[in-house]
Design a protein around this motif. Sequence first.
Motif, PDB file in Angstrom:
ATOM      1  N   ASN A 146       0.803  -1.219   0.000  1.00 19.94           N
ATOM      2  CA  ASN A 146       0.000   0.000   0.000  1.00 19.94           C
ATOM      3  C   ASN A 146       0.837   1.270   0.000  1.00 19.94           C
ATOM      4  O   ASN A 146       0.341   2.335   0.368  1.00 19.94           O
ATOM      5  CB  ASN A 146      -0.956   0.000   1.197  1.00 19.94           C
ATOM      6  N   PRO A 174       0.553   3.949  -5.469  1.00 17.76           N
ATOM      7  CA  PRO A 174      -0.824   4.140  -5.941  1.00 17.76           C
ATOM      8  C   PRO A 174      -1.293   2.977  -6.802  1.00 17.76           C
ATOM      9  O   PRO A 174      -0.492   2.254  -7.392  1.00 17.76           O
ATOM     10  CB  PRO A 174      -0.749   5.420  -6.770  1.00 17.76           C
ATOM     11  N   THR A 234      -4.949   1.718  -9.409  1.00 17.94           N
ATOM     12  CA  THR A 234      -5.977   2.265 -10.289  1.00 17.94           C
ATOM     13  C   THR A 234      -7.317   1.593 -10.022  1.00 17.94           C
ATOM     14  O   THR A 234      -7.389   0.375  -9.890  1.00 17.94           O
ATOM     15  CB  THR A 234      -5.585   2.031 -11.766  1.00 17.94           C
ATOM     16  N   GLU A 271      -7.186   7.242  -9.587  1.00 18.98           N
ATOM     17  CA  GLU A 271      -6.011   6.690  -8.906  1.00 18.98           C
ATOM     18  C   GLU A 271      -6.247   6.754  -7.395  1.00 18.98           C
ATOM     19  O   GLU A 271      -6.599   7.809  -6.869  1.00 18.98           O
ATOM     20  CB  GLU A 271      -4.770   7.500  -9.277  1.00 18.98           C
ATOM     21  N   VAL A 272      -6.091   5.617  -6.719  1.00 25.56           N
ATOM     22  CA  VAL A 272      -6.179   5.583  -5.257  1.00 25.56           C
ATOM     23  C   VAL A 272      -4.762   5.713  -4.714  1.00 25.56           C
ATOM     24  O   VAL A 272      -3.849   5.046  -5.183  1.00 25.56           O
ATOM     25  CB  VAL A 272      -6.890   4.308  -4.742  1.00 25.56           C
ATOM     26  N   ARG A 273      -4.586   6.588  -3.735  1.00 30.33           N
ATOM     27  CA  ARG A 273      -3.262   6.904  -3.197  1.00 30.33           C
ATOM     28  C   ARG A 273      -3.136   6.450  -1.748  1.00 30.33           C
ATOM     29  O   ARG A 273      -4.123   6.380  -1.033  1.00 30.33           O
ATOM     30  CB  ARG A 273      -3.009   8.397  -3.300  1.00 30.33           C
ATOM     31  N   GLN A 292      -2.836   6.324   2.120  1.00 31.40           N
ATOM     32  CA  GLN A 292      -3.230   7.153   3.249  1.00 31.40           C
ATOM     33  C   GLN A 292      -3.602   6.225   4.405  1.00 31.40           C
ATOM     34  O   GLN A 292      -4.525   5.415   4.279  1.00 31.40           O
ATOM     35  CB  GLN A 292      -4.410   8.048   2.886  1.00 31.40           C
ATOM     36  N   LEU A 352      -5.291   2.543   0.610  1.00 34.18           N
ATOM     37  CA  LEU A 352      -5.357   3.375  -0.578  1.00 34.18           C
ATOM     38  C   LEU A 352      -6.739   4.009  -0.625  1.00 34.18           C
ATOM     39  O   LEU A 352      -7.746   3.312  -0.472  1.00 34.18           O
ATOM     40  CB  LEU A 352      -5.113   2.528  -1.830  1.00 34.18           C
ATOM     41  N   ALA A 403      -9.481   7.303  -2.209  1.00 37.33           N
ATOM     42  CA  ALA A 403      -9.823   8.331  -3.181  1.00 37.33           C
ATOM     43  C   ALA A 403     -11.309   8.624  -3.040  1.00 37.33           C
ATOM     44  O   ALA A 403     -12.038   7.883  -2.368  1.00 37.33           O
ATOM     45  CB  ALA A 403      -9.512   7.873  -4.604  1.00 37.33           C
ATOM     46  N   CYS A 433      -3.881  -3.444  -8.923  1.00 42.05           N
ATOM     47  CA  CYS A 433      -2.711  -3.106  -8.117  1.00 42.05           C
ATOM     48  C   CYS A 433      -1.467  -3.027  -9.011  1.00 42.05           C
ATOM     49  O   CYS A 433      -1.452  -3.572 -10.118  1.00 42.05           O
ATOM     50  CB  CYS A 433      -2.510  -4.170  -7.039  1.00 42.05           C
TER      51      CYS A 433
END
Length: 170
Positions: free
Chosen positions: A57, A60, A62, A72-74, A76, A80, A82, A101
């Motif tokens: 994790n 990022p 998709t 795009e999930v980032r 945190q 991940l 968004a 992933c």
Amino acid sequence: MSVRRSLAAAGAGLTVAVAGAVLVATPAQAADVFVDLNPSTVESGYLVGIRASCTDNTAPATVESDAFGTVEVRPQFDELTAAVTVPAGTEAGRYRVRLTCPDDRSTTTTLYVLDPNRPSRGPATGFGGTAGGLGSGGPDAEGLLAGVGAAALVAGAVLGVVTLRRRRVS
């Protein structure tokens, strides 16, 4: 060899085999890859939160769907995340949401988009507060509720007088 000794030997062998399988077994990898939507049911034009996890994790990933395109999930807080808005013109229906992933592992979930023209109040099922007409707080309901309240006050007064007279007679 007696039956008792052969059963004991078989039990010991089974115990060693199970213990060896437990110690050698690797944990399942499927549980660490997921995608979650909050809420998973929305009207078009509303925001959807995406929470996902890949094996790693720190990079990022998709997320794509016909409902909102590609996002795009980032990283945190060890996950991940968004947020995406479902466009206002999206038709009602079920949409597949796919997480891909960086290591090419993937998983899917479903987003349900509702028709924005759905009824804004509950069905007319009786005297409930969500029903139209009586009980919905409209002008018809006010007169009915005032009449019921007045009848309850009169009934309470009559019962009070009857109770007091019975006490005096005794």
